[in-house]
Design a protein around this motif. Structure first.
Motif, short mmCIF file in Angstrom:
data_model
loop_
_atom_site.label_atom_id
_atom_site.label_comp_id
_atom_site.label_asym_id
_atom_site.label_seq_id
_atom_site.Cartn_x
_atom_site.Cartn_y
_atom_site.Cartn_z
N ILE A 18 4.04 17.45 9.96
CA ILE A 18 4.56 18.10 11.16
C ILE A 18 3.65 19.21 11.68
O ILE A 18 3.76 19.63 12.83
N GLU A 19 2.73 19.68 10.83
CA GLU A 19 1.86 20.78 11.24
C GLU A 19 1.05 20.40 12.47
O GLU A 19 0.44 19.34 12.52
N GLY A 20 1.06 21.27 13.48
CA GLY A 20 0.33 21.03 14.71
C GLY A 20 1.09 20.25 15.76
O GLY A 20 0.63 20.09 16.89
N ALA A 21 2.28 19.75 15.41
CA ALA A 21 3.06 18.95 16.36
C ALA A 21 3.60 19.82 17.49
O ALA A 21 3.88 21.01 17.32
N LEU A 82 16.66 17.29 4.49
CA LEU A 82 15.85 17.11 5.67
C LEU A 82 15.16 15.76 5.61
O LEU A 82 14.74 15.31 4.54
N SER A 83 15.03 15.14 6.76
CA SER A 83 14.23 13.92 6.87
C SER A 83 13.24 14.12 8.01
O SER A 83 13.49 14.90 8.94
N PHE A 84 12.13 13.43 7.93
CA PHE A 84 11.13 13.49 9.00
C PHE A 84 10.58 12.10 9.21
O PHE A 84 9.98 11.51 8.32
N SER A 85 10.83 11.56 10.38
CA SER A 85 10.41 10.19 10.66
C SER A 85 10.06 10.03 12.13
O SER A 85 10.49 10.82 12.98
N GLY A 86 9.28 8.99 12.41
CA GLY A 86 8.86 8.74 13.78
C GLY A 86 10.02 8.37 14.68
O GLY A 86 10.08 8.76 15.84
N ARG A 87 10.97 7.63 14.11
CA ARG A 87 12.16 7.22 14.86
C ARG A 87 13.39 7.53 14.02
O ARG A 87 13.71 6.78 13.09
N ALA A 88 14.07 8.59 14.35
CA ALA A 88 15.21 9.02 13.54
C ALA A 88 16.48 8.24 13.85
O ALA A 88 17.42 8.23 13.07
N GLY A 89 16.53 7.58 14.99
CA GLY A 89 17.73 6.87 15.38
C GLY A 89 18.80 7.82 15.90
O GLY A 89 18.64 9.04 15.92
N GLU A 90 19.92 7.26 16.31
CA GLU A 90 21.01 8.08 16.84
C GLU A 90 21.59 8.96 15.75
O GLU A 90 21.79 8.52 14.61
N ASP A 98 18.28 18.35 15.13
CA ASP A 98 17.11 17.51 15.34
C ASP A 98 16.04 18.32 16.06
O ASP A 98 16.28 18.84 17.16
N LEU A 99 14.87 18.42 15.45
CA LEU A 99 13.72 18.99 16.13
C LEU A 99 12.80 17.82 16.46
O LEU A 99 12.16 17.24 15.58
N VAL A 100 12.76 17.47 17.75
CA VAL A 100 11.98 16.33 18.20
C VAL A 100 10.57 16.82 18.52
O VAL A 100 10.39 17.70 19.36
N THR A 101 9.59 16.27 17.85
CA THR A 101 8.20 16.69 18.06
C THR A 101 7.33 15.50 18.41
O THR A 101 7.75 14.35 18.35
N SER A 102 6.10 15.79 18.75
CA SER A 102 5.15 14.75 19.12
C SER A 102 4.75 13.89 17.92
O SER A 102 4.12 12.84 18.09
N ARG A 103 5.12 14.30 16.71
CA ARG A 103 4.76 13.54 15.51
C ARG A 103 5.97 12.94 14.79
O ARG A 103 5.81 12.24 13.80
N GLY A 104 7.17 13.26 15.28
CA GLY A 104 8.36 12.72 14.64
C GLY A 104 9.54 13.67 14.79
O GLY A 104 9.43 14.73 15.43
N VAL A 105 10.67 13.28 14.20
CA VAL A 105 11.90 14.05 14.31
C VAL A 105 12.26 14.65 12.95
O VAL A 105 12.42 13.92 11.97
N LEU A 106 12.39 15.97 12.92
CA LEU A 106 12.86 16.67 11.73
C LEU A 106 14.37 16.81 11.86
O LEU A 106 14.86 17.44 12.79
N ARG A 107 15.12 16.20 10.94
CA ARG A 107 16.57 16.15 11.05
C ARG A 107 17.23 16.77 9.82
O ARG A 107 16.85 16.47 8.68
N LEU A 108 18.22 17.62 10.05
CA LEU A 108 19.03 18.19 8.97
C LEU A 108 20.33 17.40 8.87
O LEU A 108 21.13 17.37 9.81
N HIS A 109 20.53 16.80 7.72
CA HIS A 109 21.76 16.07 7.40
C HIS A 109 22.56 16.92 6.43
O HIS A 109 22.06 17.27 5.35
N ASP A 110 23.79 17.27 6.78
CA ASP A 110 24.56 18.21 5.95
C ASP A 110 26.05 17.91 6.04
O ASP A 110 26.75 18.41 6.92
#
Length: 276
Positions: A18-21, A82-90, A98-110
């Protein structure tokens, strides 16, 4: 609850990706413990810096093109991941950030919503400053040694297990890891800290560091649903000497492992190997 090893394993599993995204969007689900503290739209176009960890918190630094900076302090709560993937889905019912970045989505599941994501201009100001203010030194900080611990235990009357869990002397020795470190150091968890000698403090520091290193090498502990940002579980729970082994024989001496409750937390120990 994810402890320091799990949080560090999580950090390592996505920090370099995610660095630089560039931040494209920020979406919130159900409210977490505290408000975000900033309008997510204001962070569009900001760049992600080097992800850091402080205790059980992650700091996601953000930088704007006009020189402004700040960051998001993230805590996984009792059952978050936390998950980080190119396509996080709904987003599902337990996906709250959800932090949507140019390299993927950082998602907190809790599922229990005890986690947190809060904005601050730095780690020392605003809500991040309040949350981090009382933390002790990091377990691998060069200032941490037996003498440091011995000096800070003077005048206290609590048990050594409770002192470790408090986190105001050293962070990272959560319940599992405190039990294991005390076993390796041969210290009874009910021992009053005022009775802990300098040599035993030296041994304890060494074993705390050793347990945490082993836990991180094994991907942390997955007692229930912990996963890193790749979706991988940890395996330290399979290597514990005392934690979760009440009534089973000690692997060193054969004495049955006992469990007591200290500060509403289960403590596991060997009554023969761990002396007061």
């Amino acid at each position: 609850m994810p402890e320091l090893p799990e949080v560090e394993v999580t950090r390592l599993s996505f920090a370099d990706r995610i660095e630089g995204a560039e931040v494209l969007a920020l979406h919130l689900g159900k409210p977490l413990r505290w408000p975000l503290g900033i309008d997510g739209d204001d962070l569009r176009g900001w760049r992600v810096g080097v992800v850091q960890r402080r205790g059980k918190y992650l700091w996601l630094p953000l930088h704007a093109s006009d020189g402004r900076s700040g960051g998001l302090l993230i805590h996984l709560g009792m059952s978050g991941s936390l998950s980080f993937s190119g396509r996080a889905g709904e987003a599902g019912p337990h996906d709250h950030f959800d932090l949507v970045t140019s390299r993927g989505v950082l998602r907190l599941h809790d599922p229990r919503r005890f986690g947190a994501v809060v904005w601050g201009e730095s780690q020392a100001t605003g809500m991040p400053g309040k949350l981090l203010a009382g933390l002790g030194v990091e377990p691998f900080d060069e200032v941490l040694n037996g003498r440091y611990v011995h000096e800070r235990l003077k005048g206290r009357t609590v048990s050594i297990k409770q002192a470790l869990l408090a986190g105001d002397i050293v962070v990272g020795a959560g319940n599992i890891y405190a039990c294991e470190a005390l076993f390796r150091a041969g210290i009874n968890p009910r021992l009053a800290v005022g009775k802990l000698s300098l040599p035993r403090c030296d041994r304890l520091v060494s074993e705390v560091q050793g347990v945490l290193r082993q836990a991180m090498a094994l991907g942390g502990s997955s007692l229930k649903d912990f996963k890193d940002a790749h979706g991988s579980q940890g395996h330290f729970q399979l290597a514990t000497a005392v934690y979760g082994r009440e009534g089973e024989p000690c692997r060193t001496c054969g004495t049955l492992i006992k469990r007591v409750v200290q500060g509403q937390r289960s403590t596991f120990f060997c009554p023969n190997c761990q002396k007061r």
